[in-house]
Design an enzyme around this catalytic site. Structure first.
Site, PDB file in Angstrom:
ATOM      1  N   GLU A 121       0.986  -1.112   0.057  1.00  0.00           N
ATOM      2  CA  GLU A 121       0.061   0.119  -0.093  1.00  0.00           C
ATOM      3  C   GLU A 121       0.960   1.263   0.021  1.00  0.00           C
ATOM      4  O   GLU A 121       0.505   2.132  -0.422  1.00  0.00           O
ATOM      5  CB  GLU A 121      -0.854   0.035   1.212  1.00  0.00           C
ATOM      6  CG  GLU A 121      -2.009  -1.243   0.984  1.00  0.00           C
ATOM      7  CD  GLU A 121      -3.054  -1.239   2.428  1.00  0.00           C
ATOM      8  OE1 GLU A 121      -2.541  -1.489   3.352  1.00  0.00           O
ATOM      9  OE2 GLU A 121      -4.087  -1.079   2.064  1.00  0.00           O
ATOM     10  N   GLU A 142      -4.548  -9.355   2.942  1.00  0.00           N
ATOM     11  CA  GLU A 142      -5.529  -9.169   4.092  1.00  0.00           C
ATOM     12  C   GLU A 142      -6.485  -9.894   4.274  1.00  0.00           C
ATOM     13  O   GLU A 142      -7.018 -10.302   5.180  1.00  0.00           O
ATOM     14  CB  GLU A 142      -5.717  -7.748   3.747  1.00  0.00           C
ATOM     15  CG  GLU A 142      -4.634  -6.475   4.575  1.00  0.00           C
ATOM     16  CD  GLU A 142      -3.878  -6.331   3.469  1.00  0.00           C
ATOM     17  OE1 GLU A 142      -3.781  -6.922   2.286  1.00  0.00           O
ATOM     18  OE2 GLU A 142      -3.254  -5.207   3.600  1.00  0.00           O
TER      19      GLU A 142
END
Ligand code: NAD
Length: 728
Positions: A121, A142
């Site tokens: 990210e 995730e």
């Protein structure tokens, strides 16, 4: 504050070096967020004061990996009371990255090693990503931990690839990929061959783009930008939007996995608003997951427990690494054929022995089918396929096993036969060869009676289909040496499977626990529970296959054989045999000639081996009662019975908590969303919202009062519940 991000300015290039001095890997902890915020503020200040002093920015790492993501230990400790604080923290981290990507200068991420979750990210906030080629992973995993990429991962991938591709290729399944795949998928823009080329390549890109406003602007911040593929306000896209949640539900068979649901919501809702609002929506959905129980369950299993197993926690200490070179596989049936394939795939030589050459060749043909398919799909070169097949030698002659250093026996499930086979084998293989049996139920210590070297004898229990199932249950008999355990752990690692190590007893861990599950589900028929409800309860609880369907696969005749053997063993040991309501149902089905899928008839109908619906005769044999038990009871009976049996296995010292959690999920389909059979006990969420071992105990007592003694909490559970402890 510890400086976790260094600010290094040289020749017009600012390098933000991720290097947390307190940890071997960078994580998204408070030191990171404070240091990164400070570094980006300094950057912006420098740009404001002297715009020409900065040509561009590099984000790099001084660790072996790029960035490891969020601090999961810390996150798993959060409760709903932490929601606002977590929201503010996440928003803070994202505001910093947003400031960086809108600084007006080109930013390049130099990825030197694993960039997962938060790590990727950070890189996604750069305008350009360069990765070093290698065997490490890049991705947003995730979802596999019950989380969503809430550091801008959902918002940015949706804007890069469109809602549909972002969800399918990167988000919903938490795909991890090597740099070369990340390049072809567009997740990174450039791949360089060596570490030495990384920073020069980053500098070259900055130089090439210095002063280029477009290169320093994210696509979504450019004029006229539209999300690729459209949004819910695009009629064409809107038309197939309802299929998204429907497909998800179908995939999870009705079990409520919260992470994919939240990821999908964040992606779709975020696509209809501006970037800043989208990231706030993303933060809210993330925080909801972090403070919930499902993330804690899944992270316990898939990060902590699996991590400990992969790190070799069960491998006895002080034994040098070992390598199986030439594997003897005895029995080329369903299991032997698969074991031969996975061994050859790992580059080992395999001698595949059966009673006739024809049977052995048939076993090898299984590998041929798999590689042919892989070649036709472009996933394997013909050369590699041929090389793999050349490693497998089919035979009917024991003499060909000469020189083998590792034996895996997979002949019929009979003590006598296995004794016979090992008697022959030990004469021809290397004098220190490991002697492994793939028995699913027979005590290893009894089988080891048949060999001269019981210390080298061990259980290596694979699951079917061998090439797909990730687990291997390693069973140590009374005399099995530590070295033998280490050798089998090394072998399972080489064939890329996950090992659990369990003590010797009938059914070991997995077969014993799945037995209780099958008995519970099948027994419900005799109570008049509707078969459709039984099947739905199983899948909605999160099991991959409905229990009656699974029973057909497992084969009722085999179950009776195991039952009789176990019964006889119990009698011999002077133990009472716990009658199960399933016994009568199973016996009836066998009498009716409906024992299994293999025989073409079971609880289901089969046509040409293909499963049709539930057998229409079930209603007549097992009439459905007018009053049906609560659906929640059905679901929880199936999970509780497995967890209670698992507790008994722990109490008997058969295995560790991580092995029980991972073994139950990977081997016998315990719902992944509960984090495994023991995590389910530790983190049980009751209908009234109470969470933990006390809530589990109370519910077990309730089920015991309603359905029978088998749900009575074992002594260790009562004790832990009273003391507020967990199973660790
Ligand atoms: P299978 O019937 O498909 O294969 C057994 C093979 O052993 C046959 O090909 C047979 O010809 C061969 N064989 C018999 N005697 C032999 C001998 N003396 N020498 C060499 N080969 C001989 O059985 P399977 O399902 O592959 O099971 C094999 C073993 O694996 C059993 O112990 C079983 O309990 C265990 N197991 C089975 C499963 C499963 O799902 N089927 C899972 C785990 C473990």
């Amino acid at each position: 504050m510890t400086e976790a991000v260094r600010y290094e300015a040289e020749g017009g290039v600012v390098n933000l070096v991720l290097d947390d001095p307190n940890q071997s890997a960078n994580t998204m902890n408070q030191d990171y967020s404070a240091s990164m915020a400070k570094a980006v503020d300094r950057l912006v200040q420098q740009i404001t004061d002297d715009p020409d002093s900065v040509q561009g920015v590099i984000i790099s790492s001084a660790k072996k990996t790029f960035f490891a993501g969020g601090d999961l230990k810390l996150m798993t400790q959060s409760t709903p009371a932490d929601a606002q604080r977590l929201f503010d923290e996440v928003e803070g981290i994202k505001a910093t990255l947003r400031k960086l990507e809108t600084s007006g200068k080109p930013v390049v991420a130099a990825i030197n090693g694993a960039a997962l979750g938060g790590g990727l990210e950070i890189a996604l906030a750069a305008h350009h990503r360069i990765a070093v080629d290698g065997g490490y992973s890049i991705g947003l995993p995730e979802a596999t931990l019950g989380l969503l990429p809430g550091g801008g991962g959902v918002t940015r991938t949706v804007r890069m690839f469109g809602i549909s591709d972002a969800l399918m290729k990167f988000l919903l399944q938490g795909q991890q990929m090597k740099p070369s795949k990340a390049l072809s998928e567009g997740l990174v823009d450039e791949v360089v061959a060596t570490q030495d080329e990384l920073i020069p390549a980053a500098k070259a890109w900055i130089e090439a783009n210095a002063g280029n406003e477009e290169a320093a602007t994210q696509p979504w911040d450019r004029k006229g930008y539209r999300i690729p593929g459209g949004t819910p306000s695009t009629p064409k896209f809107a038309a197939f939007l309802p299929a998204f949640p429907a497909n998800l539900r179908k995939q999870t068979k009705g079990a409520l996995y919260k992470a994919p649901r939240n990821i999908m919501s964040a992606a779709v809702e975020g696509s209809q608003v501006d970037f800043e609002t989208a990231t706030r929506i993303e933060s809210r959905y993330l925080v909801e997951l972090i403070v919930g129980q499902q993330f804690k369950n899944m992270t316990q299993a898939f990060f902590f427990d699996l991590g400990a197993i992969n790190a070799g926690k069960s491998r006895p200490e002080g034994i040098a690494p070992t390598k199986a070179e030439k594997v003897a596989v005895l029995g080329a049936g369903m299991m032997g054929a698969g074991i031969a394939y996975v061994s050859a795939k790992a580059g080992m030589q395999v001698v595949l022995k059966d009673i006739s050459l024809e049977a052995a060749e048939k076993g090898k043909a299984y590998s041929q089918t798999i590689v042919d398919k892989a070649v036709s799909r472009g996933r394997l070169t013909q050369e590699k396929a041929d090389a793999l097949l050349a490693l497998i030698t089919p035979t009917d002659d024991y003499a060909d096993l000469e020189g083998c250093d590792f034996v895996v026996e997979a002949v019929f499930e009979s003590v006598k036969l296995k004794h016979e086979v090992f008697g022959e084998v030990q004469k021809v293989v290397k004098s220190d060869a490991l002697l492994g049996s793939n028995t699913s139920t027979l005590p290893i210590t009894i089988l080891a009676d048949g060999v001269d070297r019981p210390e080298d004898f061990i259980g290596i229990h694979f699951f079917s289909p061998v090439d797909k199932m990730p687990l291997v249950e390693i069973i140590a008999g009374k005399d099995t040496s530590d070295e033998a355990i280490a050798r089998v752990i090394d072998y399972t690692k080489a064939i890329k499977k996950t090992p659990i190590v369990v003590g010797d007893s009938r059914g070991f861990y997995t077969s014993r626990v799945i037995g209780t599950f099958v008995n519970e589900g099948v027994g419900m028929l005799s109570e008049g529970v509707s078969p459709v409800s039984i099947e739905r309860a199983t899948t909605q609880a999160g099991f991959p296959a409905p229990v009656l369907q699974l029973s057909d696969e497992l084969n009722l005749e085999l179950m009776v054989k195991i039952r009789n053997e176990s019964k006889a063993a119990a009698e011999e040991a002077g133990q009472a045999w716990p009658e199960s309501a399933s016994e009568k149902v199973i016996d009836t089905m066998i009498e009716l000639g409906r024992p299994s899928r293999l025989k073409g008839a079971g609880f289901y109908e089969y046509v040409d081996g293909k499963r049709q619906g539930l057998w229409s005769g079930l209603a007549e044999q097992f009439p459905v009662a007018d009053e049906q038990p609560a659906f929640e009871d059905l679901k929880e009976r199936l999970t509780f019975i497995m967890s209670i049996e698992s507790i008994k296995c722990l109490d008997e010292g058969l295995l560790s908590v991580p092995d029980a959690n991972i073994g139950s999920i990977f081997g016998i389909g315990f719902p992944a969303l509960q984090g495994g059979a023991i995590q389910y006990v530790n983190g049980y969420e009751a209908a009234d919202g109470s969470i933990g071992i006390e809530a589990f105990t109370a519910r077990a007592q309730e089920l015991a009062a309603k359905y029978g003694d088998r749900f009575t909490p074992p002594a260790s559970l009562l004790e832990k519940s009273k003391n507020g402890e967990k199973y660790v």
